[in-house]
Design an enzyme around this catalytic site. Structure first.
Site, PDB file in Angstrom:
ATOM      1  N   GLU A 223      56.729  52.288  45.877  1.00  0.00           N
ATOM      2  CA  GLU A 223      57.857  51.461  46.351  1.00  0.00           C
ATOM      3  C   GLU A 223      58.713  52.220  47.361  1.00  0.00           C
ATOM      4  O   GLU A 223      59.260  51.636  48.282  1.00  0.00           O
ATOM      5  CB  GLU A 223      58.710  50.986  45.170  1.00  0.00           C
ATOM      6  CG  GLU A 223      59.720  51.966  44.630  1.00  0.00           C
ATOM      7  CD  GLU A 223      59.102  53.132  43.888  1.00  0.00           C
ATOM      8  OE1 GLU A 223      59.807  54.135  43.695  1.00  0.00           O
ATOM      9  OE2 GLU A 223      57.925  53.037  43.488  1.00  0.00           O
TER      10      GLU A 223
ATOM     11  N   HIS B 200      55.239  57.244  43.883  1.00  0.00           N
ATOM     12  CA  HIS B 200      56.088  56.059  43.992  1.00  0.00           C
ATOM     13  C   HIS B 200      55.730  55.211  45.214  1.00  0.00           C
ATOM     14  O   HIS B 200      56.237  55.464  46.316  1.00  0.00           O
ATOM     15  CB  HIS B 200      57.554  56.482  44.066  1.00  0.00           C
ATOM     16  CG  HIS B 200      58.083  57.025  42.784  1.00  0.00           C
ATOM     17  ND1 HIS B 200      58.784  56.259  41.879  1.00  0.00           N
ATOM     18  CD2 HIS B 200      57.995  58.252  42.239  1.00  0.00           C
ATOM     19  CE1 HIS B 200      59.122  57.004  40.834  1.00  0.00           C
ATOM     20  NE2 HIS B 200      58.646  58.218  41.029  1.00  0.00           N
TER      21      HIS B 200
ATOM     22  N   CYS C  48      54.026  56.617  37.852  1.00  0.00           N
ATOM     23  CA  CYS C  48      54.786  57.760  37.355  1.00  0.00           C
ATOM     24  C   CYS C  48      54.723  57.849  35.822  1.00  0.00           C
ATOM     25  O   CYS C  48      53.689  58.159  35.276  1.00  0.00           O
ATOM     26  CB  CYS C  48      56.218  57.683  37.875  1.00  0.00           C
ATOM     27  SG  CYS C  48      57.050  59.288  37.933  1.00  0.00           S
TER      28      CYS C  48
END
Length: 365
Positions: A343, A341, A251
């Site tokens: 995660e 993202h 990001c």
């Protein structure tokens, strides 16, 4: 009691107060996720943004103490269509309404979230304000909104970063040491690396190259975060790339990697925010459904490799909705980044393999 959402172009939406009462200002954006609202609220990348949820029902599963991505709610304001009247989940500790009140987050419930989203898609993200029981004329409220600082040109990473370094221990056998620069890091990110045997040293956004290397890292990670990437200093990252230490960014970290390579960044019309963005890996042709939260992107050639001070590089991933850059990598394989993202605590988990790739790069090094 009446509440009003006022946009800087003069558009006004009326509703009822939700969460804390008062007034708040920020950049008006929308999130298309149907789940994961607690992770959204506590994502530091949403600092100084008013977030409208496009899903019609919000708050169904309440709020618990296990899922926050940071120590507080970071959104400047919250817009929902129909708040859930009942909390229905065995993990819930309180309602979303109570949580927003506890955190002092001013919100509004309004029927027109679809009209709001269409307006932002046509006009672009813009400044806005939420006012509980507004007493001033609309013209005065619009003027106050226009006095709020714009997101372009805002340096916000240091405002959300950890003040002091801390360590997330490896789970099981320690395999690698990672220096993670916190530009607005989410809690699940070091957790995903710890699950793979990484001891993660989380450092403040102001960390110098010397402070990064002092932990003797096998790899360096730059996190997500808020604000305009053009305001950030990439000197430390450039020295990391010169050193040859493996690098991974997500990001905001992807945008800084691009700037370190000599590329520019620009503000997207309304950004990408949600858990359903299609991204294609240009190396394999595989399409991943991914979680996004960004309002800026990197300018880079999509038609093949390009030269950088650290060797040849290429765009590795693109967004299939608008073809914007979603990933970069050096062709020698020691540094890479993605705009989304991996995660993704609330899902999807298509991109979790990127943490394995980071470990493989560190292993080869």
């Amino acid at each position: 009691m009446d509440a009003a959402l006022v946009l800087e172009d003069g558009r006004v939406f009326h509703g009822t107060p939700y969460g804390a009462e008062g007034e708040t200002f920020g950049e008006m954006v929308f999130n298309t996720g149907m789940t994961g609202y607690q992770e959204t609220l506590t994502d530091p990348s949403y600092h100084r943004q008013i977030v409208a949820m496009t899903a019609p029902h919000i708050g169904n599963t309440g709020v618990n103490d296990e899922d926050p991505e940071s120590s507080k709610v970071w959104v400047a304001g919250y817009v929902v269509r129909e708040p859930s009247r009942v909390v229905s989940n065995w993990r819930a500790d309180r309602s979303l309404d109570a949580y927003l009140k506890e955190q002092g987050v001013v919100g509004i419930a309004l029927r027109g979230t679809r009209a709001l989203t269409r307006h932002l898609r046509e006009r672009g993200a813009m400044r806005a304000g939420i006012f509980s029981a507004p007493s001033a004329p609309v013209e005065d409220l619009v003027e106050r909104v226009r006095q709020a600082p714009p997101m372009a040109g805002s340096a916000l990473a240091e405002e959300v970063s950890a003040a002091e370094p801390y360590v997330v221990e490896a789970i099981g056998e320690k395999r690698f040491t990672v220096a993670a620069v916190d530009l607005g890091i989410k809690g699940m990110t070091p957790q995903r690396m710890a699950e793979r045997g990484c001891e993660v040293h989380v450092l403040p956004a102001t960390a110098t190259y010397e402070e990064i290397m002092a932990v003797e890292p096998d790899g360096v990670f730059f996190s997500n975060g808020p604000g305009d990437p053009a305001t950030a200093d990439v000197g430390a990252l450039q020295k990391v790339l010169e050193s040859g230490v493996p690098f991974f960014g997500i990001c905001f970290g992807n945008q800084l990697f691009g700037r370190a390579l000599g590329l520019g960044t620009y503000k997207l019309r309304y950004g990408h925010r949600g858990v359903n963005q299609p991204v294609q890996d240009l190396r394999t042709g595989k399409v991943e459904i991914s979680a996004h939260n960004h309002g800026f992107a990197v300018e880079a050639p999509l038609d093949g490799p390009f030269d950088t001070p650290y060797g040849r590089a290429e765009v590795s991933h693109v967004n299939l909705n608008d073809r914007c850059v979603e990933g970069l990598r050096l062709l020698d394989g020691r540094a890479f980044s993605v705009q989304y993202h991996p995660e993704a605590a609330a899902g999807p988990h298509d991109a979790a393999y990127l943490f394995d790739e980071f470990c493989e790069v560190m292993q080869r090094a």
